[in-house]
Design an enzyme around this catalytic site. Structure first.
Site, mmCIF file in Angstrom:
data_model
loop_
_atom_site.group_PDB
_atom_site.id
_atom_site.type_symbol
_atom_site.label_atom_id
_atom_site.label_comp_id
_atom_site.label_asym_id
_atom_site.label_seq_id
_atom_site.Cartn_x
_atom_site.Cartn_y
_atom_site.Cartn_z
ATOM 1 N N HIS A 90 0.922 -1.281 -0.066
ATOM 2 C CA HIS A 90 0.055 -0.213 0.051
ATOM 3 C C HIS A 90 0.858 1.414 0.039
ATOM 4 O O HIS A 90 0.349 2.275 -0.648
ATOM 5 C CB HIS A 90 -0.963 -0.120 1.096
ATOM 6 C CG HIS A 90 -0.472 -0.196 2.459
ATOM 7 N ND1 HIS A 90 -0.302 -1.515 3.311
ATOM 8 C CD2 HIS A 90 -0.178 0.880 3.280
ATOM 9 C CE1 HIS A 90 0.312 -0.951 4.358
ATOM 10 N NE2 HIS A 90 0.252 0.176 4.476
ATOM 11 N N CYS A 175 -31.931 -3.067 -8.609
ATOM 12 C CA CYS A 175 -32.652 -3.700 -7.652
ATOM 13 C C CYS A 175 -33.886 -3.087 -7.835
ATOM 14 O O CYS A 175 -35.012 -3.557 -7.059
ATOM 15 C CB CYS A 175 -32.478 -3.262 -6.043
ATOM 16 S SG CYS A 175 -32.152 -1.485 -6.022
HETATM 17 C C1 LIG Z 1 -25.331 -0.833 -12.105
HETATM 18 C C2 LIG Z 1 -25.642 0.332 -12.737
HETATM 19 C C3 LIG Z 1 -24.132 1.050 -13.117
HETATM 20 C C4 LIG Z 1 -26.460 0.094 -13.826
HETATM 21 O O1 LIG Z 1 -26.770 1.217 -14.690
HETATM 22 C C5 LIG Z 1 -26.408 1.272 -11.866
HETATM 23 O O2 LIG Z 1 -27.627 0.812 -11.332
HETATM 24 C C6 LIG Z 1 -25.641 1.767 -10.500
HETATM 25 O O3 LIG Z 1 -24.764 2.484 -10.538
HETATM 26 N N1 LIG Z 1 -26.042 1.241 -9.478
HETATM 27 C C7 LIG Z 1 -25.186 1.420 -8.482
HETATM 28 C C8 LIG Z 1 -26.266 1.670 -7.019
HETATM 29 C C9 LIG Z 1 -25.895 0.310 -6.384
HETATM 30 O O4 LIG Z 1 -24.858 -0.236 -5.728
HETATM 31 N N2 LIG Z 1 -27.177 -0.186 -6.035
HETATM 32 C C10 LIG Z 1 -27.375 -1.364 -5.259
HETATM 33 C C11 LIG Z 1 -28.706 -1.786 -5.030
HETATM 34 S S1 LIG Z 1 -30.007 -0.935 -5.902
#
Ligand SMILES: CC(C)(CO)[C@@H](O)C(=O)NCCC(=O)N/C=C\S
Length: 207
Positions: A90, A175
């Site tokens: 690191h 999600c």
């Molecule tokens: C994955 C992506 C890039 C697809 O467009 C977008 O959904 C995103 O940045 N999600 C990150 C948010 C996250 O960590 N959600 C976790 C639970 S909802």
């Protein structure tokens, strides 16, 4: 294995100054699936050398064979250092990097950095970071996590250290939730990094 490992780091340290060394930190948000794309876009920038430091949780979201540069893991830290005279990974990495960008920065690692916790390779690099060098972070988490009051507290804490936030955006998240929490687009991230590249020196000779 370990000596060529560090010697490549050390040679980079003394590489011609033309190289701008970008260290990408990746953490356990589903947005880590963008790592291969982000790395390939950063490699398009002139004179840029890229390496990655991953957390264990981030590994769930990308395939290392889709990433064309070296990915350092927690295991590398401990394989490298077995006796007093061995280099400390690191510390070698904080010396190597001209810029650190954490993309995505998950809620867990945000909390660790805001409180100085350094229990893995990435948070140890951050804990040892030379704050005169740019540290950019791209928060990414579920909307409910983003809206929790502790998030704003911790993000402003990082900004007080001089770290630069590349704000998350509103999207329909994986999600199913609709709202803020999505990582900034890769194109946005790359244009932020571009601002820190050394300006090309105007040639003094009149041609
Ligand atoms: C994955 C992506 C890039 C697809 O467009 C977008 O959904 C995103 O940045 N999600 C990150 C948010 C996250 O960590 N959600 C976790 C639970 S909802």
């Amino acid at each position: 294995q370990s000596d060529d490992f560090v010697s490549s780091l050390k040679t980079d340290l003394f590489k011609s100054s033309g190289t701008f060394r970008v260290l990408v930190g990746v953490t356990g948000s589903v947005a880590a699936l963008k790592l291969p794309f982000l790395v390939s876009e950063l490699l398009q920038l002139p004179g840029v050398d890229v390496r990655v430091v991953t957390t264990e949780h981030a590994k769930h979201f990308y395939n290392p064979s889709d990433v064309s540069v070296k990915i350092y893991t927690d295991k590398d830290e401990w394989e490298l250092w077995t006796q007093r005279s061995d280099p400390v990974l690191h510390i070698e990495l904080r010396r190597w990097a001209d810029l650190l960008i954490i993309a995505p920065l998950d809620a867990n690692t945000l909390g660790k950095i805001a409180n100085g916790i350094c229990d893995n390779l990435l948070t140890c690099v951050v804990r040892a970071w030379d704050t005169s060098r740019p540290l950019l972070f791209c928060p990414a988490m579920n909307t409910a996590m983003w809206l929790h009051p502790i998030t704003a507290q911790q993000v402003s804490g990082l900004k007080e250290f001089g770290y630069v936030e590349i704000p998350c955006i509103a999207k329909k998240l994986v999600c199913g939730d609709e709202g803020k929490g999505a990582m900034a687009e890769v194109s946005t991230i790359v244009s932020f990094v571009r601002q820190y590249l050394p300006k090309p020196v105007e040639s003094s000779q009149k041609t």
